[in-house]
Design an enzyme around this catalytic site. Structure first.
Site, PDB file in Angstrom:
ATOM      1  N   GLU A 188      -6.632 -17.993 -26.447  1.00 15.75           N
ATOM      2  CA  GLU A 188      -7.107 -18.456 -25.106  1.00 15.75           C
ATOM      3  C   GLU A 188      -8.649 -18.471 -25.080  1.00 15.75           C
ATOM      4  O   GLU A 188      -9.245 -19.600 -24.543  1.00 15.75           O
ATOM      5  CB  GLU A 188      -6.940 -17.441 -23.933  1.00 15.75           C
ATOM      6  CG  GLU A 188      -5.428 -17.378 -23.519  1.00 15.75           C
ATOM      7  CD  GLU A 188      -4.390 -17.088 -24.543  1.00 15.75           C
ATOM      8  OE1 GLU A 188      -4.800 -15.985 -25.457  1.00 15.75           O
ATOM      9  OE2 GLU A 188      -3.398 -17.475 -24.605  1.00 15.75           O
TER      10      GLU A 188
ATOM     11  N   HIS B 295       3.253 -10.824 -16.663  1.00 14.18           N
ATOM     12  CA  HIS B 295       3.576 -12.153 -16.305  1.00 14.18           C
ATOM     13  C   HIS B 295       3.617 -12.273 -14.765  1.00 14.18           C
ATOM     14  O   HIS B 295       4.246 -13.019 -14.054  1.00 14.18           O
ATOM     15  CB  HIS B 295       4.908 -12.565 -16.537  1.00 14.18           C
ATOM     16  CG  HIS B 295       5.029 -12.790 -18.013  1.00 14.18           C
ATOM     17  ND1 HIS B 295       5.082 -11.965 -18.961  1.00 14.18           N
ATOM     18  CD2 HIS B 295       5.238 -13.962 -19.057  1.00 14.18           C
ATOM     19  CE1 HIS B 295       5.178 -12.046 -20.259  1.00 14.18           C
ATOM     20  NE2 HIS B 295       5.213 -13.670 -20.366  1.00 14.18           N
TER      21      HIS B 295
END
Lengths: 397, 359
Positions: A162, A232
């Site tokens: 990321e 999530h």
């Protein structure tokens, strides 16, 4: 009418003989209806002197006794299966078909995103999309078909990094390309936090406008989905709200998402666009096929009201709408519902004007309570009200 | 021929009153170029490396000398200004590392792009900004290259992306290596290994101090960073490698900094003065180039001294400008936070102080 109260004040207030319901401050836990209704039910119940018998009565009295404690209590503690299911309940409320943007098509959220990206890549030859697994279409199918249409040089996968994705995005944005980076889940954005806050946000300022990475947009699926658990389901907008130089946007529906995403891509500042993942399939609406823009930093009053202002963003807007209709129906309370849309920079004027009108404010978000963005909104509104009343006093006294 | 030259020079010296050294220069023959042997580079995953001999022309030699001397004097002037509290904040000086920035620039084109960390004054100069702009940026004045708002660590120019205060930790570097190698990006990764990370010597910070090998699947070179010709040849080699489409390459330049990490660091608490003195006397890059040029008759000592004098004057003028130039107006404090139209307001230290943010 008194000044807007904070949550802990509400709690102590409920012990006293009921005054006008002052349900204010921040009410935040899970996106279920239970949260919204608990706040109303508790105070309204006390106000109306409900003395229901049996379990129901105990429920109401339990809730009334400690507003916060009740909110913390999971539904299962009451042993009611129907209550348990309500925790993750919401109903997506589509907006009416937009007339002013030409032909529309029925799309869900991820299709609206694909449409926005398609429009972008078609119009801007320097636009590129990259991220983990975007080539085959993405784990939420937001980029389906784009690689075939625009080629592997414009829609490509990155390795699992990321920090590298955002760093790379900043680099190509600085050289002039329109960079649309995807972070696979907002929960994974934290390795890139340094790049966003220390590099992207400050590039223009520190180079005296010689360079900038304004053509960078970062997209990430956001918010709870029911089964997402720790990694999530997160809503990290508050972390980024603390950083001048970037913009943070959360849409509530497919129509809003396409317009806001196109605005983010066109905007000359680095933007983070959070997409409520639970709405990817669940939200279906008529969305224009052609590109259109919804302005950033403008909140929308979705429903006018006179008794209390409800502010939310993303999925929670639909919860608030339902709360508003239930409040009207069951309690006779008229709610004004505002979709904030842009978290940073946020539309203070719309919210403050609304609170001036109604006198009460309730903000609801999925993110954790402490330091959540509701705290920023509520303290700004309190300051605004104080300044305004100061001015009013000095003019009209 | 010589008699005629002597006669002409006597006439000229009588007429124009040029200093004696000038006349000497005019009448002495210098070599046009000379071939030098340079140290062989250690290689990692490379079959062959840069050449071990190189040709230096007189013109190039003088140019490099002037540039290195300018960087050296500029850094020393910055040191002086900092101690006088005319420069504030952070100041990371690169004296001792001049061969790195000048040699690098000699090996690449002005159209190539360069980005570096905070020890950036040398690179800012070699990338084309004037000493005036650099010193004015250090003193925070409006004549500075970032309008006085960037300071030591945020200098930018065309094809030069800074000057960056926050620099890549190991994780970021390895991610960058991976992406560069995966997509065969034409990128030269350079490690200016000056033996210390702030106050920690490389032996105490790195499991492997062979930084040129740390790119693993990326080929690497270890270069003598105190010899400008070595740096130039290695850069040319690396640039050619990248331009041929083979992907990224890593270059470790073994160099040394005379100052501490920054102006707040005396630089002697983690290394001995003897060590610094030894490097200064044995491997100073400017001294090395000067010796080479004088010994091969590419230039004379006097000529180089003249360059020193000119450079000193240039730096003095620049320092004068940097000290006298006004600071940017306070109204500009909030500019360029966002690109926004219309301008918006930024709150200052309390709610009654407002700055307009225009961009």
């Amino acid at each position: 009418m008194g000044p807007p109260l904070r949550l802990n004040q509400c709690r102590s207030r409920l012990g006293a003989p009921p005054s006008l319901p002052a349900v204010c401050g921040r009410v935040a836990r899970n996106p279920g209806l239970q949260v919204g209704m608990a706040a109303f039910a508790a105070t309204a119940g006390r106000l109306l002197g409900l003395r229901a018998a049996g379990t129901e009565g105990r429920l109401l009295r339990l809730r009334g006794a400690g507003l916060q404690r009740a909110l913390l209590q999971p539904a299962s503690a009451t042993g009611d299966a129907a209550q348990r299911r309500q925790v993750a309940h919401f109903t997506f409320q589509p907006d009416p078909e937009p007339q002013e943007y030409g032909q529309t098509q029925k799309m869900n959220l991820f299709q609206a995103i694909t449409s926005a990206l398609d429009n972008s890549l078609a119009k801007d030859p320097t636009a590129v999309i990259f991220g983990e697994d975007v080539a085959f279409g993405g784990v939420f199918r937001c980029t389906v078909g784009l690689r075939d249409k625009y080629g592997k040089d414009r829609v490509f996968n990155t390795p699992l990094c990321e920090q590298g994705i955002v760093g790379f995005g900043i680099g190509i944005a600085v050289t002039g390309a329109t960079a649309i980076a995807e972070i696979q889940f907002a929960d994974y954005i934290f390795p890139a936090f340094d790049q966003i806050v220390n590099e992207a946000a400050k590039y223009r300022y520190r180079s005296g406008d010689l360079f900038n990475c304004g053509s960078l947009t970062i997209r990430a699926p956001w918010g709870c989905v029911g089964h997402g658990a720790l990694y999530h389901s997160q809503s990290p907008e508050a972390f980024f709200a603390h950083c001048p130089g970037i913009k943070v946007v959360v849409p509530r529906s497919p129509f809003q998402a396409k317009g806001l995403l196109l605005s983010c891509i066109e905007d000359k500042n680095p933007c983070i666009f959070f997409e409520p993942k639970i709405l990817y399939r669940a939200a279906v609406e008529q969305v224009p096929v052609e590109p259109y823009h919804i302005p950033l930093s403008q909140a929308e009053v979705i429903q006018e009201g006179s008794d209390v202002t409800l502010v939310a963003w993303g999925t929670q807007v639909h919860v608030m709408r339902e709360v508003a209709s239930m409040a009207q129906e069951k309690l006779g309370v008229s709610c004004e519902v505002i979709d904030l849309k842009t978290i940073l920079p946020w539309d203070m004027d719309t919210v403050c004007k609304s609170v001036i009108k109604t006198g009460r404010l309730l903000i609801s978000h999925e993110a954790p309570l402490t330091g959540g963005f509701a705290s920023e909104i509520s303290s700004t509104v309190q300051l605004y009200k104080r300044l305004l009343s100061f001015f009013l006093k000095s003019f009209w006294m | 021929m010589r008699k005629m030259l002597a006669a002409v020079s006597r006439v000229l010296s009588g007429v124009a009153q040029k200093p004696a050294s000038r006349v000497l220069v005019a009448s002495r023959n210098f070599a046009n170029d000379a071939t030098f042997e340079i140290k062989k580079c250690d290689l990692h995953r490379l079959e062959e490396g840069p050449p071990v001999t190189t040709v230096l022309t007189r013109e190039d030699g003088l140019k490099y000398y002037r540039m290195m001397q300018t960087v050296r004097r500029m850094e020393l002037k910055a040191d002086q200004l900092y101690k006088q509290k005319i420069i504030r904040g952070f100041c990371h000086l690169c004296d001792g590392q001049e061969a790195c920035c000048v040699g690098l620039e000699a090996g690449i084109n002005p159209t190539d792009h360069l980005i570096t960390a905070y020890r950036a004054h040398g690179f800012t100069f070699t990338r084309g900004l004037s000493v005036r702009e650099i010193l004015a940026e250090l003193t925070g004045r409006r004549g500075g290259c970032a309008k006085g708002k960037g300071g030591s660590m945020h200098m930018y120019a065309k094809n030069f992306y800074g000057g960056n205060g926050i620099v890549g930790a190991q994780g970021q570097i390895f991610e960058a290596y991976n992406m560069a190698a995966l997509w065969k990006l034409p990128c030269i990764f350079i490690c200016e290994n000056n033996r210390y990370g702030m106050g920690t010597s490389v032996e105490r910070a790195a499991a492997s101090t062979d930084y040129y090998k740390r790119g693993d699947f990326i080929p690497g070179l270890r270069v003598d960073g105190m010899d400008i010709l070595c740096v130039r040849e290695a850069t040319r080699f690396a640039a050619a490698y990248c331009r041929s489409g083979k992907g990224p390459i890593l270059m470790e330049l073994q160099t040394y900094r005379y100052h501490g990490h920054s102006m707040s660091d005396p630089g002697v608490s983690y290394r001995t003065r003897e060590e610094i003195q030894e490097v200064r006397s044995k491997s100073d890059p400017i001294m090395l180039l000067k010796d080479r040029m004088v010994n091969s008759n590419l230039a004379s000592v006097e000529e180089l001294k003249e360059i020193d004098v000119e450079v000193r004057k240039e730096i003095e003028d620049a320092a004068q400008f940097a000290t006298a130039d006004p600071e940017p107006p306070l109204e500009e404090l909030g500019y360029h936070i966002y690109s926004s139209d219309p301008p918006f307001e930024v709150r200052g230290a309390n709610q009654w102080i407002k700055f307009k943010s225009i961009s």
